[in-house]
Motif scaffolding. Structure first.
Motif, PDB file in Angstrom:
ATOM      1  N   ALA A  16     -11.404   2.339   9.884  1.00  0.00           N
ATOM      2  CA  ALA A  16     -11.870   1.197   9.100  1.00  0.00           C
ATOM      3  C   ALA A  16     -11.417   1.298   7.652  1.00  0.00           C
ATOM      4  CB  ALA A  16     -13.393   1.094   9.175  1.00  0.00           C
ATOM      5  N   SER A  17     -11.402   2.519   7.120  1.00  0.00           N
ATOM      6  CA  SER A  17     -10.949   2.707   5.737  1.00  0.00           C
ATOM      7  C   SER A  17      -9.460   2.414   5.612  1.00  0.00           C
ATOM      8  CB  SER A  17     -11.266   4.121   5.245  1.00  0.00           C
ATOM      9  OG  SER A  17     -10.432   5.092   5.860  1.00  0.00           O
ATOM     10  N   LEU A  18      -8.680   2.765   6.638  1.00  0.00           N
ATOM     11  CA  LEU A  18      -7.249   2.443   6.617  1.00  0.00           C
ATOM     12  C   LEU A  18      -7.031   0.942   6.708  1.00  0.00           C
ATOM     13  CD1 LEU A  18      -5.788   5.244   8.925  1.00  0.00           C
ATOM     14  CD2 LEU A  18      -5.517   5.042   6.449  1.00  0.00           C
ATOM     15  N   ASP A  19      -7.837   0.272   7.520  1.00  0.00           N
ATOM     16  CA  ASP A  19      -7.728  -1.188   7.604  1.00  0.00           C
ATOM     17  C   ASP A  19      -7.994  -1.825   6.246  1.00  0.00           C
ATOM     18  OD1 ASP A  19      -7.154  -0.992  10.291  1.00  0.00           O
ATOM     19  OD2 ASP A  19      -9.201  -1.439  10.950  1.00  0.00           O
ATOM     20  N   TRP A  20      -8.976  -1.312   5.528  1.00  0.00           N
ATOM     21  CA  TRP A  20      -9.265  -1.814   4.184  1.00  0.00           C
ATOM     22  C   TRP A  20      -8.103  -1.511   3.242  1.00  0.00           C
ATOM     23  CZ3 TRP A  20     -10.621  -4.693   0.534  1.00  0.00           C
ATOM     24  CH2 TRP A  20     -10.789  -4.236  -0.779  1.00  0.00           C
ATOM     25  N   ALA A  21      -7.511  -0.331   3.359  1.00  0.00           N
ATOM     26  CA  ALA A  21      -6.406   0.043   2.473  1.00  0.00           C
ATOM     27  C   ALA A  21      -5.203  -0.869   2.655  1.00  0.00           C
ATOM     28  CB  ALA A  21      -6.011   1.494   2.732  1.00  0.00           C
ATOM     29  N   LEU A  22      -5.007  -1.383   3.861  1.00  0.00           N
ATOM     30  CA  LEU A  22      -3.843  -2.223   4.146  1.00  0.00           C
ATOM     31  C   LEU A  22      -4.150  -3.721   4.082  1.00  0.00           C
ATOM     32  CD1 LEU A  22      -2.819   0.547   5.062  1.00  0.00           C
ATOM     33  CD2 LEU A  22      -1.870  -0.541   7.101  1.00  0.00           C
ATOM     34  N   ALA A  23      -5.413  -4.086   3.928  1.00  0.00           N
ATOM     35  CA  ALA A  23      -5.808  -5.496   3.975  1.00  0.00           C
ATOM     36  C   ALA A  23      -5.099  -6.319   2.898  1.00  0.00           C
ATOM     37  CB  ALA A  23      -7.322  -5.610   3.799  1.00  0.00           C
ATOM     38  N   GLY A  24      -4.463  -7.395   3.320  1.00  0.00           N
ATOM     39  CA  GLY A  24      -3.833  -8.312   2.384  1.00  0.00           C
ATOM     40  C   GLY A  24      -2.529  -7.836   1.791  1.00  0.00           C
ATOM     41  N   THR A  25      -1.991  -6.726   2.269  1.00  0.00           N
ATOM     42  CA  THR A  25      -0.741  -6.210   1.720  1.00  0.00           C
ATOM     43  C   THR A  25       0.429  -6.595   2.611  1.00  0.00           C
ATOM     44  OG1 THR A  25      -0.863  -4.052   2.823  1.00  0.00           O
ATOM     45  CG2 THR A  25      -1.958  -4.270   0.683  1.00  0.00           C
ATOM     46  N   ALA A  26       1.628  -6.537   2.031  1.00  0.00           N
ATOM     47  CA  ALA A  26       2.833  -6.948   2.756  1.00  0.00           C
ATOM     48  C   ALA A  26       3.421  -5.834   3.591  1.00  0.00           C
ATOM     49  CB  ALA A  26       3.881  -7.451   1.767  1.00  0.00           C
ATOM     50  N   ALA A  27       3.106  -4.578   3.252  1.00  0.00           N
ATOM     51  CA  ALA A  27       3.666  -3.426   3.954  1.00  0.00           C
ATOM     52  C   ALA A  27       2.932  -2.184   3.494  1.00  0.00           C
ATOM     53  CB  ALA A  27       5.167  -3.286   3.677  1.00  0.00           C
ATOM     54  N   THR A  75       0.833  -1.193   0.000  1.00  0.00           N
ATOM     55  CA  THR A  75       0.000   0.000   0.000  1.00  0.00           C
ATOM     56  C   THR A  75       0.874   1.252   0.000  1.00  0.00           C
ATOM     57  OG1 THR A  75      -1.774  -1.110   1.206  1.00  0.00           O
ATOM     58  CG2 THR A  75      -1.767   1.298   1.259  1.00  0.00           C
ATOM     59  N   VAL A  76       0.556   2.177  -0.886  1.00  0.00           N
ATOM     60  CA  VAL A  76       1.204   3.490  -0.897  1.00  0.00           C
ATOM     61  C   VAL A  76       0.139   4.507  -0.520  1.00  0.00           C
ATOM     62  CG1 VAL A  76       2.513   5.186  -2.213  1.00  0.00           C
ATOM     63  CG2 VAL A  76       2.787   2.735  -2.700  1.00  0.00           C
ATOM     64  N   PHE A  77       0.225   5.014   0.697  1.00  0.00           N
ATOM     65  CA  PHE A  77      -0.738   6.008   1.160  1.00  0.00           C
ATOM     66  C   PHE A  77      -0.237   7.383   0.742  1.00  0.00           C
ATOM     67  CE2 PHE A  77      -2.836   8.678   4.413  1.00  0.00           C
ATOM     68  CZ  PHE A  77      -4.148   8.314   4.161  1.00  0.00           C
ATOM     69  N   GLY A  78      -1.097   8.123   0.031  1.00  0.00           N
ATOM     70  CA  GLY A  78      -0.648   9.365  -0.601  1.00  0.00           C
ATOM     71  C   GLY A  78       0.004   9.090  -1.939  1.00  0.00           C
ATOM     72  N   ALA A  79      -0.498   8.074  -2.638  1.00  0.00           N
ATOM     73  CA  ALA A  79       0.122   7.607  -3.882  1.00  0.00           C
ATOM     74  C   ALA A  79       0.118   8.653  -4.986  1.00  0.00           C
ATOM     75  CB  ALA A  79      -0.589   6.336  -4.364  1.00  0.00           C
ATOM     76  N   TYR A  80      -0.855   9.563  -4.990  1.00  0.00           N
ATOM     77  CA  TYR A  80      -0.994  10.515  -6.087  1.00  0.00           C
ATOM     78  C   TYR A  80      -0.197  11.798  -5.862  1.00  0.00           C
ATOM     79  CZ  TYR A  80      -4.596  11.602  -2.633  1.00  0.00           C
ATOM     80  OH  TYR A  80      -5.265  11.833  -1.447  1.00  0.00           O
ATOM     81  N   GLY A  81       0.504  11.912  -4.732  1.00  0.00           N
ATOM     82  CA  GLY A  81       1.348  13.070  -4.496  1.00  0.00           C
ATOM     83  C   GLY A  81       2.609  13.023  -5.347  1.00  0.00           C
ATOM     84  N   HIS A  82       3.380  14.093  -5.308  1.00  0.00           N
ATOM     85  CA  HIS A  82       4.584  14.182  -6.148  1.00  0.00           C
ATOM     86  C   HIS A  82       5.553  13.041  -5.841  1.00  0.00           C
ATOM     87  CE1 HIS A  82       7.423  16.455  -8.673  1.00  0.00           C
ATOM     88  NE2 HIS A  82       8.355  16.027  -7.835  1.00  0.00           N
TER      89      HIS A  82
END
Length: 347
Positions: A61-72, A8-15
């Motif tokens: 809850a939205s963050l939990d979904w964003a990270l669900a099943g990811t390695a990091a 997961t890349v949080f803030g993926a659309y930033g520079h």
């Protein structure tokens, strides 16, 4: 390589986030794009053929979904004073490593202070400031130390050809100034000091062919947080060339503009580290192009090493504490040009 692991890349659309997404994909990972701006996420997801997961730091809850099943998870979303805590908490719940690219001093100090014991007890890995500011200087300082177990002082000098700040840099800077007020931070004698006087203007002699340049002394950056966390150095100081400091402070300096196919600007950098102990001096330097772009291989190399177990410890850790610093730096070729100097004696 990444073996198609989801990250997961949080803030993926930033520079910086966009550089990180591209680097992850190039190394065989599958980025999961996340952040609160649904439209920006969908556009980026369509561009790269990736999954987008809308999430907000105000909605666990939205963050939990964003990270669900990811390695990091890699946090690229500033201001980090607002995002580090919630995303770290989500990573701890998911039992996955957390890395960020935060340059905000206060956010980095908060991460070490608030999560050190919890992360260590849980066997979790949290790597803050794994970026140009923080990670690179920390690795260079650790490499320069070599077999020394302590030193009297470390100096990290930045020479940037220019500094066109991103919107994220400006926002993070504003948040830091709001928290700090009129005070600036300095690390001296093994403790943090709040100063109200102006930072000094000095001359720093960079390696040739650059040579002597005027710098702002005590231009405190994230390295001054990360280095004392694991190296016994009571005095750590960072410096910035005067022109770059003026660029980033000026309200009308434009954002960076891409000048190559990889999206990098024409900005160049040189990081010059000097560590002193008694009469001995050791030095390490790194140079390259675009401080935002080079953050992507830094944090991705760190991620790969964490996921493959090439680490020294767990908890909230600085780059030089958890990784083999010389090996890590050499792995960054061709992104940086590295020079680890032999020991020198002061005249």
């Amino acid at each position: 390589m990444g073996s198609r692991q989801l990250v997961t890349v949080f803030g993926a659309y930033g520079h910086t986030g966009r550089f990180v997404v591209a680097e992850l994909a190039a190394r065989g990972f599958v980025p999961v794009l996340s952040g609160r701006n649904a439209q920006a996420l969908e556009e980026l997801a369509h561009e790269h053929g990736l999954e987008a997961r809308v999430a907000s730091v105000d909605d666990p809850a939205s963050l939990d979904w964003a990270l669900a099943g990811t390695a990091a998870v890699i946090n690229c979303a500033g201001p980090f004073a607002s995002t580090t805590g919630p995303v770290i908490e989500a990573a701890l719940r998911a039992k996955i490593p957390y890395l960020d690219v935060a340059a905000e001093l206060e956010a980095n100090l908060d991460t070490f202070a608030h999560y050190r014991e919890r992360a260590r007890d849980a066997g979790a890995v949290i790597v803050p400031a794994m970026a140009f500011f923080g990670g690179l200087g920390d690795l260079l300082t650790t490499a320069a130390m070599g077999d020394w177990t302590e030193a009297d002082e470390a100096h990290i000098a930045y020479a940037l050809s220019n500094w066109h700040p991103t919107a994220g840099t400006r926002l993070s800077g504003a948040v830091s100034r709001e928290r700090r007020g009129d005070r600036r931070l300095r690390y001296s004698g093994g403790r943090w000091e709040h100063r109200t006087d102006a930072a000094p203007t000095l001359e720093w002699t960079f390696p040739e062919p650059m040579g002597p340049r005027p710098v702002i002394g005590e231009f405190t950056m994230a390295d001054v947080v990360t280095v004392p966390q694991h190296l016994f150095i009571p005095n750590v100081t960072t410096y910035m060339t005067v022109e770059a400091a003026r660029d980033v402070a000026a309200p009308h300096t434009p954002a960076p503009t891409a000048t190559d196919e990889g999206g990098r600007s024409d900005q160049t950098f040189l990081v010059d580290v000097v560590v002193r102990s008694g009469g001995a001096e050791r030095r390490a330097t790194a140079s390259g192009q675009d401080i935002y772009a080079v953050t992507a291989p830094l944090v991705t190399e760190a991620l790969e090493r964490v996921l493959t177990g090439r680490t020294k410890t767990v908890g909230v850790v600085s780059a030089g504490e958890i990784f083999d610093a010389p090996g890590f730096l050499h792995a960054l070729d061709p992104h940086i040009t590295l020079d680890l100097h032999p020991q020198k004696q002061n005249a």
